[in-house]
Design an enzyme around this catalytic site. Structure first.
Site, mmCIF file in Angstrom:
data_model
loop_
_atom_site.group_PDB
_atom_site.id
_atom_site.type_symbol
_atom_site.label_atom_id
_atom_site.label_comp_id
_atom_site.label_asym_id
_atom_site.label_seq_id
_atom_site.Cartn_x
_atom_site.Cartn_y
_atom_site.Cartn_z
ATOM 1 N N ASP A 421 71.312 8.299 54.190
ATOM 2 C CA ASP A 421 70.160 7.394 54.279
ATOM 3 C C ASP A 421 69.631 7.370 55.713
ATOM 4 O OD1 ASP A 421 68.338 5.566 53.322
ATOM 5 O OD2 ASP A 421 69.642 3.847 53.663
ATOM 6 N N GLU A 424 65.157 9.935 58.217
ATOM 7 C CA GLU A 424 63.769 10.440 58.442
ATOM 8 C C GLU A 424 63.624 11.054 59.827
ATOM 9 O OE1 GLU A 424 64.566 7.379 57.190
ATOM 10 O OE2 GLU A 424 64.297 8.184 55.171
ATOM 11 N N ASP A 500 62.880 2.918 48.876
ATOM 12 C CA ASP A 500 62.762 1.464 48.688
ATOM 13 C C ASP A 500 61.455 1.071 48.004
ATOM 14 O OD1 ASP A 500 65.114 1.637 50.038
ATOM 15 O OD2 ASP A 500 64.347 0.804 51.910
HETATM 16 C C1 GLC Z 1 67.754 1.583 53.089
HETATM 17 C C2 GLC Z 1 67.965 2.357 51.801
HETATM 18 C C3 GLC Z 1 68.510 1.424 50.741
HETATM 19 C C4 GLC Z 1 69.800 0.792 51.249
HETATM 20 C C5 GLC Z 1 69.555 0.075 52.562
HETATM 21 C C6 GLC Z 1 70.841 -0.438 53.183
HETATM 22 O O1 GLC Z 1 66.763 0.653 52.942
HETATM 23 O O2 GLC Z 1 66.795 2.974 51.364
HETATM 24 O O3 GLC Z 1 68.746 2.127 49.553
HETATM 25 O O4 GLC Z 1 70.260 -0.130 50.307
HETATM 26 O O5 GLC Z 1 68.957 0.959 53.487
HETATM 27 O O6 GLC Z 1 71.711 0.590 53.455
#
Ligand code: GLC
Length: 796
Positions: A421, A424, A500
Site C-alpha cells: 500500500d 504511489e 479507497d
Molecule cells: C490506505 C489503503 C487502505 C488501508 C489504509 C490503512 O488508505 O488504501 O486500504 O486500509 O491505507 O492502511
C-alpha cells in the site's frame, strides 16, 4: 490549507503528526521551488521536427533525422510498430520484458511528400515534416500522429481521432468509461481520504489506451514513465515532461492487442488458487483474537472464505516487518489454525521505514544507504503512518534485495500473501502533491535520476522486490501480491485493487468502468473494496456491491478505520443468506475462474471484459459499461441503482441462459430483466460448457445448448499452487438439430482431479447417450460420466 483538511488530519494522525505533516509540506514546497527554478533557467523554444535531412534503413525499420529531432520506426512484428522520437533518454526497460520480437520484412518507397514504410500488415506514411499516417494494407487509415513538439525537455504530440472513436484504459480512472472529453494526469496519486466519480488521477496511471473505431482498432502504449498528461477530445494530446517520446502501436482486436501488449510488458503469473476465493479485511481488526473470532464466525455462519487481511494495526508502531507483540505475538499460532481451516493470512506492508534509532531495520537501511536521498546526500525525510520515515529507493537493485530479504519475517510467521500500500508513493501533506519532493534522488541502477523520473515506477519496482522475495523464500509456492499503485508491466508482479473508493451508489457504478479500464490496461486481476472504503453502506448497497464483487477477480470486503463492521452477519438474515449463496456460487465457479487465470497467464486476456469483446466491430457495444463479461461465457448485469428491481440488459446475438433460473433469451437486442434484492442478472452463453465444482472431487459440467452450432468449454486444473504438472481439458463439438457430439482432448500430465463428474444439459432433455462408443445411461438432463473422449447425445 483548508480547515476541514486540517481537522481531519488531526483526527487521524493526532496533533504531533499533523504538525510534522505541515513541516513536511513546507519543506517539500521549498525543494520543489528550487527544482522548478533549476528546470526553468533557460526559457525553451518549442521545436517541431523541422525538415527531413536524411534517412536510412535499419533492421525492420527506418531511422530519420529531421532538422531538430530524430525518429526511429521499427516493426517489432507485422502488427506491432515501435516509434521513438529523440532527443531525450530512453527509459530503463522496467516496464517491458519481451525483446525477442520476430520483426517484419519492410519495403521503403518514396511517396508524395515523404517516405512510405511498408510491412506485411501495416503501411506508414512519413511526411517530410514528421507526420505519421498508419494504414492497414486494405488502405484504411488507422491513426495519424502529428509532428510532435519538443520544448525544453518535454514532448507534446497530438493524434486526431475519428469522430466515432472511443478511448479506454490509461490504467485506473474514475472518469466514466469512454475517456473522450477529458484530461487525465499521468502521475500516480493517492486521492486522500476517499475518491468518487471524476477524481483524477488515482493510484495507478498507465500511459496505454485502446482505440475502438470503425476502420480498425488499436492500442497505443507510451513507454515514458515521466509525469504527463493526456487530453482526449477531437484528438488525443499527450504530454510528457521529459524522456524520449517512445510509443508502441498494436493493431487488431482488443484481445489480440492485449496479447501483443502483454507479450511486450509481461503476463500475470498463474496465481495460487486460494487467491481467487473470498478475502475479508478491515482497517480496525486490532488483535489476533479479533482475527480468530472473524474466522470462527465465517465458519459458524457457513460462509466460505480463503484469506483474512491484516491492515497496519498489526505492526509495532507501524514499523514495517514487525508485529505488535502484545496483540499479535501469537500470530504464528493464529496463521497455523487459520491454515487448518484453509484460510490464508495476508499482511499489509507500506514502503515508509520509521525513523527510529532503536529500530534495527531502519538502522540497517541508514548504514547501508538504502533510502532515497536529497541532493546533499542525506536521506529524504518524509511522513506517513509511523511519523517521520525514510523511503527505500527501489530503483537500486541492492535495495530491492535488501527489502525483499525481510519478507521471511512475515513468511516465517505464517503470512502467505502480501499487500503493498501507499506505494504511489504517498507522503502525508495537508496541501499540494502528497508525494516526495521532485528533487529526491534515485539510483536508477547506478545511472541516477530524480523523482520526476522515478515516481510512476516506484510501485512497479517495490512490487518487483516483493515478488522476487516471495519466489526466493518460498520457491515452492506462487507469489501473491496485491498493490495499490502500479505502472505498465506491473501485472507481472501484483494484483490491483481500486483503493479507497467512497461508499455511494455513484461510486459503485463508476467502479465497473474503473475495473474494466484497469483490465484493458494489461492488469488481468482487479477488484474493489466491497461496500466502498470510506462509509457505512446500507444493506442494499452492501449487497449490490457484494454481488458485483462475487464476479470480479479480486473479491474482498474492506473498509476504513471507524466505519461500522460489515461482515455479512452484521446485516439482517436476508442479506446474510444472500451473501452466503453468492459465496457458494463463487466457490462453485472456481474451476471457471482458474481456467480464466490460465488464459490470462498465457495470453494476457483479462478476466473482466467489456461487452464489446463479443463483437468489437459493432459500435453499438463500445460504450456499454453497466454490464460486462467474466471470461468468454458469463455475462453479468449488476444492479447499480438503489431500489432497482429490473434493468435493461443488452444481449449479444445467440441464446443466453439466466444463470439462476435457466430462462432462455434470444439476442441480439435489449431486454428488460426482472431482478430481486438477492440476485443480479447473470447470463451464460448458449454453446458454453461452464465447469462448476461441488467439492474438490466432484465436478458439474453445465452444457448450455445453443439452438444450432458450436459448443466449447475449457477446464484448467493443477495442484492449486506451486509449479508442478497441469492439465487443460478442452471439450468441443456442436449441436445439429437433436444431435450433440462432443470430443474431449487434453494437454498436460496432471491427473484428472475429479472422481465424480456430471454433465448437465440446459435447454433440452436427453433421449439417449453414447459414451466412447457405448450406450450410456442418463437421467432427464444429467449424465454421470467418467472421463470421456467422445460423447454423443440425442435430444428428446
Ligand atoms: C490506505 C489503503 C487502505 C488501508 C489504509 C490503512 O488508505 O488504501 O486500504 O486500509 O491505507 O492502511
Amino acid at each position: 490549507m483548508q480547515i476541514g483538511t486540517l481537522l481531519r488530519s488531526i483526527q487521524f494522525f493526532g496533533i504531533a503528526d499533523s504538525a510534522r505533516a505541515i513541516r513536511y509540506a513546507i519543506l517539500r514546497d521549498r525543494l520543489d521551488r528550487d527544482y522548478q527554478q533549476m528546470a526553468s533557467k533557460d526559457p525553451a523554444e518549442s521545436q517541431s521536427p523541422g525538415p527531413l535531412k536524411w534517412s536510412r534503413e535499419i533492421p525492420h525499420g527506418i531511422e530519420l533525422q529531421f532538422e531538430h529531432t530524430s525518429l526511429e520506426l521499427v516493426f517489432l512484428a507485422r502488427d506491432v510498430l515501435r516509434i521513438s522520437w529523440k532527443p531525450g533518454e530512453l527509459p530503463i526497460p522496467y516496464a517491458i520484458i519481451g525483446n525477442a520480437w520476430p520483426g517484419d520484412w519492410i519495403q521503403l518507397e518514396q511517396g508524395q511528400g515523404g517516405l512510405v514504410l511498408k510491412g506485411s500488415q501495416l503501411r506508414v506514411e512519413i511526411s517530410n515534416d514528421g507526420r505519421l499516417k498508419i494504414h492497414n494494407l486494405e488502405g484504411s487509415l488507422l491513426r495519424i500522429e502529428n509532428p510532435p513538439v519538443h520544448t525544453g525537455e518535454s514532448w507534446e504530440q497530438t493524434s486526431p481521432l475519428d469522430p466515432q472513436a472511443c478511448i479506454f484504459g490509461l490504467g485506473e480512472r474514475a472518469c466514466g468509461w469512454n475517456l473522450r472529453g477529458g484530461t487525465y494526469q499521468l502521475w500516480n496519486k493517492d486521492p486522500g481520504g476517499s475518491y468518487g466519480l471524476g477524481h483524477d488521477p488515482l493510484y495507478m496511471s498507465i500511459p496505454v489506451y485502446m482505440c475502438m473505431q470503425p476502420q480498425g482498432h488499436y492500442l497505443v502504449f507510451y513507454e515514458n514513465p515521466y509525469r504527463g498528461e493526456i487530453t482526449i477530445e477531437d484528438a488525443t494530446k499527450v504530454q510528457f515532461e521529459r524522456g524520449a517520446l517512445r510509443s508502441y502501436f498494436f493493431h487488431g482486436s482488443p484481445e489480440h492487442c492485449l496479447d501483443r501488449y502483454t507479450q511486450l510488458t509481461g503476463r500475470p503469473p498463474m496465481p495460487p488458487r486460494w487467491s481467487l476465493g473470498y478475502h475479508q479485511s478491515r482497517w480496525g481488526y486490532k488483535s489476533q483474537d479479533d482475527i480468530r473470532e472473524i474466522a470462527e464466525s465465517f465458519k459458524k455462519h457457513d460462509l466460505p472464505i480463503s484469506a483474512i487481511h491484516l491492515d497496519i494495526d498489526y505492526m509495532d508502531g507501524y514499523r514495517v516487518f514487525t508485529f505488535r507483540e502484545d496483540r499479535f505475538g501469537a500470530v504464528l499460532e493464529l496463521s497455523q489454525s487459520l491454515q487448518e481451516a484453509d484460510i490464508k493470512l495476508v499482511t499489509i506492508i507500506d514502503p515508509g521505514v520509521k525513523v527510529d534509532r532503536g529500530y534495527q531495520f531502519f538502522q540497517d537501511g541508514l548504514q547501508k544507504g538504502m533510502f532515497c536521498t536529497l541532493p546533499n546526500g542525506r536521506p529524504m525525510l518524509s511522513i506517513v503512518w509511523p511519523g517521520w520515515v525514510h523511503f527505500p529507493d527501489f530503483t537500486d537493485p541492492n535495495v530491492r534485495t535488501w527489502w525483499g530479504d525481510c519478507y521471511p519475517q512475515l513468511l516465517d510467521r505464517g503470512v502467505t500473501g502480501i499487500w503493498h500500500d501507499m506505494n504511489e508513493p504517498t507522503a502525508f501533506a495537508p496541501w499540494g502533491d502528497k508525494t516526495f519532493p521532485l528533487i529526491t534522488q534515485h539510483s536508477f541502477e547506478g545511472q541516477g535520476g530524480d523523482h520526476l523520473r522515478a515516481h510512476n515506477l516506484y510501485a512497479l519496482l517495490m512490487n518487483r522486490a516483493g515478488f522476487e522475495a516471495l519466489k526466493k523464500f518460498k520457491p515452492e509456492r506462487r507469489p501473491w501480491l496485491l498493490s495499490r499503485a502500479g505502472y505498465a508491466g506491473g501485472q507481472r508482479y501484483a494484483w490491483n485493487w481500486t483503493g479507497d473508493v467512497e461508499t455511494s451508489w455513484e461510486a459503485l457504478r463508476q467502479t465497473v468502468a474503473t475495473m474494466l479500464g484497469v483490465s484493458l490496461s494489461g492488469f488481468a486481476y482487479t477488484g474493489s473494496d466491497v461496500g466502498g472504503f470510506s462509509g457505512a453502506p446500507d444493506p442494499e448497497l452492501y449487497l449490490r456491491w457484494f454481488q458485483l464483487g462475487a464476479f470480479t477477480p479480486f473479491f474482498r470486503t474492506h473498509s476504513a478505520m471507524g466505519t461500522p463492521p460489515r461482515e455479512p452477519w452484521t446485516f439482517e438474515e436476508e442479506i446474510l443468506q444472500a451473501t452466503r449463496s453468492l459465496l457458494q456460487m463463487r466457490y462453485r465457479l472456481m474451476p471457471y475462474f482458474y481456467t480464466l487465470a490460465w488464459a490470462a497467464h498465457q495470453k494476457g486476456t483479462p478476466l473482466l471484459r467489456p461487452t464489446f469483446w463479443v463483437d468489437p466491430d459493432d459500435p453499438t457495444l463500445w460504450e456499454i459499461v453497466d454490464q460486462f463479461f467474466l471470461g468468454p461465457d458469463l455475462m453479468l448485469a449488476p444492479v447499480l441503482n438503489s431500489g432497482e428491481l429490473e434493468r435493461e440488459v443488452y444481449l449479444p446475438s445467440g441464446s443466453w441462459y439466466e444463470l439462476w433460473d435457466d430462462s432462455i433469451f434470444a439476442g441480439p437486442g435489449v431486454r428488460t430483466i426482472p431482478t430481486d434484492l438477492t440476485h443480479i442478472p447473470a447470463f451464460v452463453r448458449g454453446g458454453a460448457i461452464l465447469p462448476l465444482e461441488i467439492s474438490p472431487t466432484e465436478l458439474e459440467l453445465h452444457l448450455y445448448l445453443p439452438d444450432e452450432g458450436e459448443i466449447r468449454g475449457e477446464l484448467y486444473s493443477d495442484e492449486g499452487d506451486g509449479y508442478l504438472e497441469y492439465r487443460l481439458d478442452r471439450i468441443s463439438g456442436s449441436r445439429q438439430e437433436k444431435l450433440i457430439q462432443l470430443t474431449r482432448t487434453n494437454e498436460g500430465d496432471y491427473p484428472w482431479p475429479y472422481t465424480n463428474t456430471v454433465l448437465t444439459l440446459h435447454g433440452a432433455k436427453i433421449s439417449a447417450v453414447e459414451l466412447d462408443g457405448k450406450d450410456w445411461v442418463s437421467e432427464e438432463t444429467r449424465i454421470q460420466t467418467p472421463l470421456f473422449d467422445e460423447i454423443v447425445i440425442e435430444l428428446a
